[in-house]
Design a protein around this motif. Structure first.
Motif, short mmCIF file in Angstrom:
data_model
loop_
_atom_site.label_atom_id
_atom_site.label_comp_id
_atom_site.label_asym_id
_atom_site.label_seq_id
_atom_site.Cartn_x
_atom_site.Cartn_y
_atom_site.Cartn_z
N SER A 265 -4.29 25.57 71.51
CA SER A 265 -4.33 26.16 73.06
C SER A 265 -3.96 25.12 73.95
O SER A 265 -4.02 23.97 73.81
CB SER A 265 -5.63 26.73 73.13
N LYS A 266 -3.96 25.45 75.16
CA LYS A 266 -3.82 24.63 76.30
C LYS A 266 -4.94 23.51 76.34
O LYS A 266 -5.03 22.23 76.42
CB LYS A 266 -3.88 25.04 77.77
N MET A 267 -6.17 24.35 75.89
CA MET A 267 -7.26 23.28 76.08
C MET A 267 -7.36 22.47 74.87
O MET A 267 -7.75 21.04 74.95
CB MET A 267 -8.59 24.17 75.63
N SER A 268 -7.00 22.82 73.46
CA SER A 268 -6.82 21.63 72.55
C SER A 268 -6.09 20.48 72.77
O SER A 268 -6.11 19.67 72.18
CB SER A 268 -7.17 22.60 71.13
N MET A 269 -4.86 21.22 73.26
CA MET A 269 -3.83 20.06 73.55
C MET A 269 -4.27 19.14 74.51
O MET A 269 -4.13 17.70 74.45
CB MET A 269 -2.50 20.54 74.21
N ASN A 270 -5.26 19.67 75.54
CA ASN A 270 -5.69 18.60 76.44
C ASN A 270 -6.53 17.51 75.87
O ASN A 270 -6.66 16.62 76.11
CB ASN A 270 -6.50 19.60 77.56
N ILE A 271 -7.70 18.24 74.76
CA ILE A 271 -8.42 17.33 74.11
C ILE A 271 -7.70 16.42 73.27
O ILE A 271 -8.03 15.17 73.25
CB ILE A 271 -9.10 18.28 73.13
N LEU A 272 -6.46 16.50 72.69
CA LEU A 272 -5.74 15.77 72.04
C LEU A 272 -5.21 14.54 72.83
O LEU A 272 -5.20 13.49 72.42
CB LEU A 272 -4.55 16.55 71.29
N ASN A 273 -4.70 15.01 73.88
CA ASN A 273 -4.08 14.32 74.97
C ASN A 273 -5.31 13.14 75.38
O ASN A 273 -4.93 11.91 75.41
CB ASN A 273 -3.78 14.89 76.13
N ARG A 274 -6.44 13.82 75.50
CA ARG A 274 -7.34 12.73 75.87
C ARG A 274 -7.74 11.56 74.98
O ARG A 274 -8.23 10.54 74.92
CB ARG A 274 -8.70 13.51 76.24
N ILE A 275 -7.82 12.08 73.48
CA ILE A 275 -8.09 11.24 72.35
C ILE A 275 -7.07 10.42 72.45
O ILE A 275 -7.25 9.01 72.09
CB ILE A 275 -8.16 12.29 71.12
N GLN A 276 -5.64 10.80 72.50
CA GLN A 276 -4.76 9.76 72.25
C GLN A 276 -4.75 8.82 73.52
O GLN A 276 -4.31 7.57 73.03
CB GLN A 276 -3.15 10.53 72.97
N ASP A 277 -5.16 9.07 74.82
CA ASP A 277 -5.39 7.96 75.72
C ASP A 277 -6.42 6.97 75.31
O ASP A 277 -6.01 5.78 75.43
CB ASP A 277 -5.66 8.73 77.04
N HIS A 278 -7.43 7.70 74.67
CA HIS A 278 -8.75 6.92 74.46
C HIS A 278 -8.19 5.72 73.38
O HIS A 278 -8.36 4.68 73.54
CB HIS A 278 -9.77 7.60 73.78
N PHE A 279 -7.37 6.02 72.51
CA PHE A 279 -6.95 5.27 71.47
C PHE A 279 -5.73 4.47 71.85
O PHE A 279 -4.81 3.68 70.96
CB PHE A 279 -7.07 5.95 70.12
N SER A 280 -4.99 4.59 73.03
CA SER A 280 -3.80 4.53 73.28
C SER A 280 -2.82 4.28 71.93
O SER A 280 -2.04 3.50 71.68
CB SER A 280 -3.61 2.66 73.66
N LYS A 281 -2.75 5.53 71.45
CA LYS A 281 -1.95 5.79 70.55
C LYS A 281 -1.07 7.08 70.42
O LYS A 281 -1.95 7.95 70.81
CB LYS A 281 -2.63 5.65 68.82
#
Ligand code: ADP
Length: 410
Positions: free
Chosen positions: A394-410
């Motif tokens: 979902s859009k929501m889980s994509m958003n969560i994934l993006n935020r995890i990605q930002d957090h780890f800069s990976k």
């Protein structure tokens, strides 16, 4: 059984078959900084009683673990020194204090000399087993469990040298029933202090036991974690302590390949999983779901497809959970489906594929970066390569994934 600290701790003990290795150095804070700090590289250097050395080798221990290198000489020194020690589960704390208790008892005296308190009956039993194994060649030393349900006749005096039990019963046996003379205790061990303080009443009971002990009694306290609350409790139980801390190995995502798969629904995620199933079962895989319901559903669907999977779920008894994890660890099943909560704090080293069927989120629905890291991260030391696949629906889980990605800069 509901999820709680003591259940998790027990689970870890039941599935742990060997030492957690660490390359981190122990931090030592001595009560008397001017006294020399001994550390040993072999069990021989400790000058143990021969029957105990046999017991240690009989357990397959070749050399002291990281924490034992410093903790053992401190605990065995004369005069007795107090110790507060913190290190993650599986680093050899229990084996260390069991050896200290066995070394300090006088088998010719038939009264309790060592008390060991644990948060639950089951945890006390696990420690008791270690005492029995290590003391295998030292049968004169006897052990008794101070646990609810173990009723003794009034007026009785215990003859066993080591008493292990839960704080409430231990306290009753020392004060109300006087089965134990606390003035004759030489070693007092408080195990799993962090679990202990999570239980109402245990802190007070432990402190009340401690107050009955002689001033020269050796006090030892162990904990896997060290928040402020544990620390202040530790200081009340252990006067003038030496302190040993061993940091957890840092986890990194450096050697992990991380992917995501875009889907539109739970069913599509399942289909995508089936498509890559052959690939993931080359190694061992863990699949994480957010709820029990999803985990149950997914395990069911996968079995229907003819795949052999294990399910680890929160409603199982601790023993059942341990059995599931053991089968998985032995490779009897290649895939383990579980929920976020259930697998917390459990390390299964050989897992090299992690699938987040649902992304980890906290109660508020925000990304849970710590859990993400802990699930798929590896300690640098092993440097083993791993693979993580995140399923996005979902859009929501994509958003969560993006935020995890930002957090780890990976
Ligand atoms: P902790 O109390 O810190 O959780 P344990 O004392 O239970 O750790 O030890 C974890 C595991 O490692 C146990 O299976 C134990 O038998 C084993 N172990 C402990 N000390 C050693 C050692 N020196 N060498 C090899 N194995 C050890």
């Amino acid at each position: 059984m509901s999820y709680n600290k003591s259940a998790q701790s027990l689970l870890n003990k039941l599935i742990r078959s060997n030492l957690v290795n660490t390359t981190n150095q122990v931090e030592v804070l001595q009560k008397d900084p001017s006294s020399p700090l001994y550390s040993v590289r072999s069990f021989e250097e400790l000058h143990l009683k021969p029957q105990l050395l046999r017991g240690v080798y009989g357990m397959g221990f070749n050399r002291p673990s990281k924490i034992q290198e410093t903790a053992l000489p401190m605990m065995l020194a004369e005069p007795a020194q107090n110790l507060i020690a913190q290190s993650q589960s599986g680093t050899g704390k229990t084996a260390a204090f069991v050896l200290a208790m066995l070394s300090h008892v006088d088998p010719n005296l038939n009264h309790p000399q060592c008390l060991c308190v644990s948060p639950t009956y089951e945890l006390a039993l696990q420690t008791g087993k270690v005492i029995e194994q290590m003391g295998k060649h030292y049968p004169e030393v006897k052990l008794v469990y101070a646990i609810r349900g173990n009723k003794l006749p009034r007026g009785m005096k215990l003859e066993e040298q080591i008493v292990i039990g839960t704080p409430g019963t231990m306290l009753d046996w020392c004060s109300k029933f006087r089965f134990i003379d606390p003035k004759k205790i030489k070693v007092f061990v408080l195990d799993e202090a962090d679990v202990m303080i999570a239980t109402q009443g245990h802190q007070d009971q432990s402190i009340r036991i401690q107050r009955m002990l002689p001033k020269n009694c050796q006090m030892l306290l162990f904990s896997a974690t060290f928040e402020e609350s544990v620390w202040s409790f530790a200081q009340r139980i252990v006067p003038e302590p030496n302190i040993i801390k061993l940091k957890r190995e840092e986890e990194t995502l450096d050697t992990i390949k991380q992917y995501y798969v875009l889907c539109n629904s739970k069913e599509e995620k399942f289909q995508a999983l089936c498509n890559i199933y052959g690939g993931i079962t080359i190694a061992q895989a863990m699949i994480f779901c957010h709820t029990r319901k999803t985990a149950g559903w997914l395990a069911g669907e996968l079995s229907r497809e003819g795949h052999q999977v294990a399910l680890l779920s929160g409603e199982m008894q601790v023993e059942q959970r341990a059995a599931v994890i053991e089968r998985f660890r032995d490779g009897k099943e290649k895939v383990l489906v579980t929920t976020n909560v259930c697998a917390r704090g459990i390390d299964v080293e050989q897992v090299s594929v992690v699938i987040n069927f649902d992304l980890p989120v906290d109660r508020e629905g925000n990304p849970d970066n710590e859990t993400y890291l802990h699930r798929i991260g590896r300690t640098g030391r092993f440097g083993k390569r791993g693979l993580a696949i995140n399923m996005v629906d979902s859009k929501m889980s994509m958003n969560i994934l993006n935020r995890i990605q930002d957090h780890f800069s990976k």
